[in-house]
Design a protein around this motif. Structure first.
Motif, PDB file in Angstrom:
ATOM      1  N   ASN A  67       0.871  -1.184   0.000  1.00  0.00           N
ATOM      2  CA  ASN A  67       0.000   0.000   0.000  1.00  0.00           C
ATOM      3  C   ASN A  67       0.904   1.228   0.000  1.00  0.00           C
ATOM      4  N   ILE A  68       0.869   2.006  -1.060  1.00  0.00           N
ATOM      5  CA  ILE A  68       1.806   3.128  -1.209  1.00  0.00           C
ATOM      6  C   ILE A  68       1.632   4.138  -0.072  1.00  0.00           C
ATOM      7  N   ASN A  69       0.399   4.395   0.339  1.00  0.00           N
ATOM      8  CA  ASN A  69       0.145   5.384   1.394  1.00  0.00           C
ATOM      9  C   ASN A  69       0.667   4.914   2.754  1.00  0.00           C
ATOM     10  N   LEU A  70       0.557   3.605   3.029  1.00  0.00           N
ATOM     11  CA  LEU A  70       0.821   3.108   4.389  1.00  0.00           C
ATOM     12  C   LEU A  70       2.160   2.413   4.553  1.00  0.00           C
ATOM     13  N   ASP A  71       2.654   1.757   3.511  1.00  0.00           N
ATOM     14  CA  ASP A  71       3.778   0.824   3.687  1.00  0.00           C
ATOM     15  C   ASP A  71       5.128   1.340   3.203  1.00  0.00           C
ATOM     16  N   VAL A  72       5.146   2.384   2.407  1.00  0.00           N
ATOM     17  CA  VAL A  72       6.373   2.735   1.677  1.00  0.00           C
ATOM     18  C   VAL A  72       7.069   3.907   2.366  1.00  0.00           C
ATOM     19  N   ASP A  73       8.262   3.650   2.916  1.00  0.00           N
ATOM     20  CA  ASP A  73       8.935   4.667   3.741  1.00  0.00           C
ATOM     21  C   ASP A  73       9.111   5.990   2.987  1.00  0.00           C
ATOM     22  N   PHE A  74       9.515   5.923   1.727  1.00  0.00           N
ATOM     23  CA  PHE A  74       9.806   7.185   1.028  1.00  0.00           C
ATOM     24  C   PHE A  74       8.551   7.916   0.534  1.00  0.00           C
ATOM     25  N   MET A  75       7.373   7.349   0.775  1.00  0.00           N
ATOM     26  CA  MET A  75       6.124   8.029   0.406  1.00  0.00           C
ATOM     27  C   MET A  75       5.313   8.460   1.624  1.00  0.00           C
ATOM     28  N   LYS A  76       5.859   8.216   2.807  1.00  0.00           N
ATOM     29  CA  LYS A  76       5.132   8.552   4.044  1.00  0.00           C
ATOM     30  C   LYS A  76       4.776  10.039   4.092  1.00  0.00           C
ATOM     31  N   GLY A  77       3.500  10.322   4.375  1.00  0.00           N
ATOM     32  CA  GLY A  77       3.066  11.698   4.526  1.00  0.00           C
ATOM     33  C   GLY A  77       2.911  12.465   3.217  1.00  0.00           C
ATOM     34  N   LYS A  78       3.029  11.760   2.080  1.00  0.00           N
ATOM     35  CA  LYS A  78       2.929  12.439   0.779  1.00  0.00           C
ATOM     36  C   LYS A  78       1.699  11.944   0.028  1.00  0.00           C
ATOM     37  N   LEU A  79       1.192  12.763  -0.852  1.00  0.00           N
ATOM     38  CA  LEU A  79       0.111  12.330  -1.731  1.00  0.00           C
ATOM     39  C   LEU A  79       0.669  11.303  -2.713  1.00  0.00           C
ATOM     40  N   SER A  80      -0.026  10.184  -2.852  1.00  0.00           N
ATOM     41  CA  SER A  80       0.515   9.102  -3.682  1.00  0.00           C
ATOM     42  C   SER A  80       0.140   9.274  -5.154  1.00  0.00           C
ATOM     43  N   THR A  81       0.369  10.465  -5.672  1.00  0.00           N
ATOM     44  CA  THR A  81       0.191  10.676  -7.113  1.00  0.00           C
ATOM     45  C   THR A  81       1.365  10.058  -7.871  1.00  0.00           C
ATOM     46  N   THR A  82       1.152   9.809  -9.143  1.00  0.00           N
ATOM     47  CA  THR A  82       2.244   9.270  -9.962  1.00  0.00           C
ATOM     48  C   THR A  82       3.375  10.287 -10.064  1.00  0.00           C
ATOM     49  N   GLU A  83       3.031  11.568 -10.046  1.00  0.00           N
ATOM     50  CA  GLU A  83       4.056  12.621 -10.081  1.00  0.00           C
ATOM     51  C   GLU A  83       5.000  12.514  -8.884  1.00  0.00           C
ATOM     52  N   THR A  84       4.407  12.437  -7.679  1.00  0.00           N
ATOM     53  CA  THR A  84       5.240  12.354  -6.477  1.00  0.00           C
ATOM     54  C   THR A  84       6.027  11.044  -6.449  1.00  0.00           C
ATOM     55  N   LEU A  85       5.397   9.969  -6.889  1.00  0.00           N
ATOM     56  CA  LEU A  85       6.090   8.684  -6.960  1.00  0.00           C
ATOM     57  C   LEU A  85       7.338   8.796  -7.848  1.00  0.00           C
ATOM     58  N   ALA A  86       7.214   9.456  -8.982  1.00  0.00           N
ATOM     59  CA  ALA A  86       8.359   9.592  -9.890  1.00  0.00           C
ATOM     60  C   ALA A  86       9.487  10.399  -9.239  1.00  0.00           C
ATOM     61  N   VAL A  87       9.130  11.490  -8.574  1.00  0.00           N
ATOM     62  CA  VAL A  87      10.148  12.331  -7.920  1.00  0.00           C
ATOM     63  C   VAL A  87      10.836  11.565  -6.791  1.00  0.00           C
ATOM     64  N   GLU A  88      10.062  10.850  -6.000  1.00  0.00           N
ATOM     65  CA  GLU A  88      10.641  10.134  -4.859  1.00  0.00           C
ATOM     66  C   GLU A  88      11.470   8.924  -5.314  1.00  0.00           C
ATOM     67  N   ILE A  89      11.040   8.262  -6.379  1.00  0.00           N
ATOM     68  CA  ILE A  89      11.840   7.156  -6.918  1.00  0.00           C
ATOM     69  C   ILE A  89      13.163   7.694  -7.458  1.00  0.00           C
ATOM     70  N   TRP A  90      13.133   8.852  -8.093  1.00  0.00           N
ATOM     71  CA  TRP A  90      14.383   9.487  -8.544  1.00  0.00           C
ATOM     72  C   TRP A  90      15.354   9.616  -7.366  1.00  0.00           C
ATOM     73  N   LYS A  91      14.863  10.130  -6.232  1.00  0.00           N
ATOM     74  CA  LYS A  91      15.740  10.331  -5.068  1.00  0.00           C
ATOM     75  C   LYS A  91      16.316   9.007  -4.565  1.00  0.00           C
ATOM     76  N   GLN A  92      15.538   7.945  -4.681  1.00  0.00           N
ATOM     77  CA  GLN A  92      16.011   6.636  -4.230  1.00  0.00           C
ATOM     78  C   GLN A  92      17.138   6.103  -5.122  1.00  0.00           C
ATOM     79  N   LEU A  93      17.131   6.501  -6.384  1.00  0.00           N
ATOM     80  CA  LEU A  93      18.029   5.873  -7.366  1.00  0.00           C
ATOM     81  C   LEU A  93      19.251   6.700  -7.744  1.00  0.00           C
ATOM     82  N   GLU A  94      19.195   8.005  -7.571  1.00  0.00           N
ATOM     83  CA  GLU A  94      20.197   8.886  -8.172  1.00  0.00           C
ATOM     84  C   GLU A  94      21.631   8.505  -7.787  1.00  0.00           C
TER      85      GLU A  94
END
Ligand code: NI
Length: 137
Positions: free
Chosen positions: A82-109
């Motif tokens: 569950n993206i809203n509840l389980d994913v550390d890098f998405m905690k407290g953020k709106l689970s839009t695809t836009e935010t997912l892309a930005v946060e995944i970038w930070k995980q990978l850079e």
């Protein structure tokens, strides 16, 4: 400069809700994605890296290594979660695809730099008709 892309896939649940908005406003802005009892998507993630070709291998980067990094840093945290509840890098953020892309970038850079290539684009396809791309800024 050569660009190479690895595709990975994950299935995950989410909902788009702002707690400071009424249910009516959430429905008006976020539509079906605001449905209170969650829903899921089969996401496709395309990670593009760029660099010069290694003179010995002619690779920009070994796509098997790129895949391992993506799976460890991103897919393992998202797939069947569950993206809203389980994913550390998405905690407290709106689970839009836009935010997912930005946060995944930070995980990978940083990890991509260790593979001697540079992250170029994180693209996420949420549905057949919608995708989001982030290029780092
Ligand atoms: Ni949705």
């Amino acid at each position: 400069m050569v660009y190479i892309t690895r595709r990975e896939q994950f299935s995950a649940a989410h909902k788009l809700v702002r707690e400071d908005w009424s249910a009516e406003k959430n429905l008006e802005i976020f539509g079906k994605c605001s449905s209170p009892n969650w829903h899921g998507h089969n996401y496709q993630l395309f990670v593009t890296v760029k660099g010069e070709q290694n003179p010995d291998t002619s690779f920009v980067a070994n796509l098997s290594d790129v895949s391992k990094v993506i799976c460890k840093k991103v897919i393992a945290k998202l797939d069947h979660k569950n993206i809203n509840l389980d994913v550390d890098f998405m905690k407290g953020k709106l689970s839009t695809t836009e935010t997912l892309a930005v946060e995944i970038w930070k995980q990978l850079e940083t990890s991509m730099q260790k593979l001697n290539c540079e992250l170029h684009c994180v693209k996420i396809q949420e549905t057949e008709n919608n995708y989001v791309e982030f290029f780092g800024k």
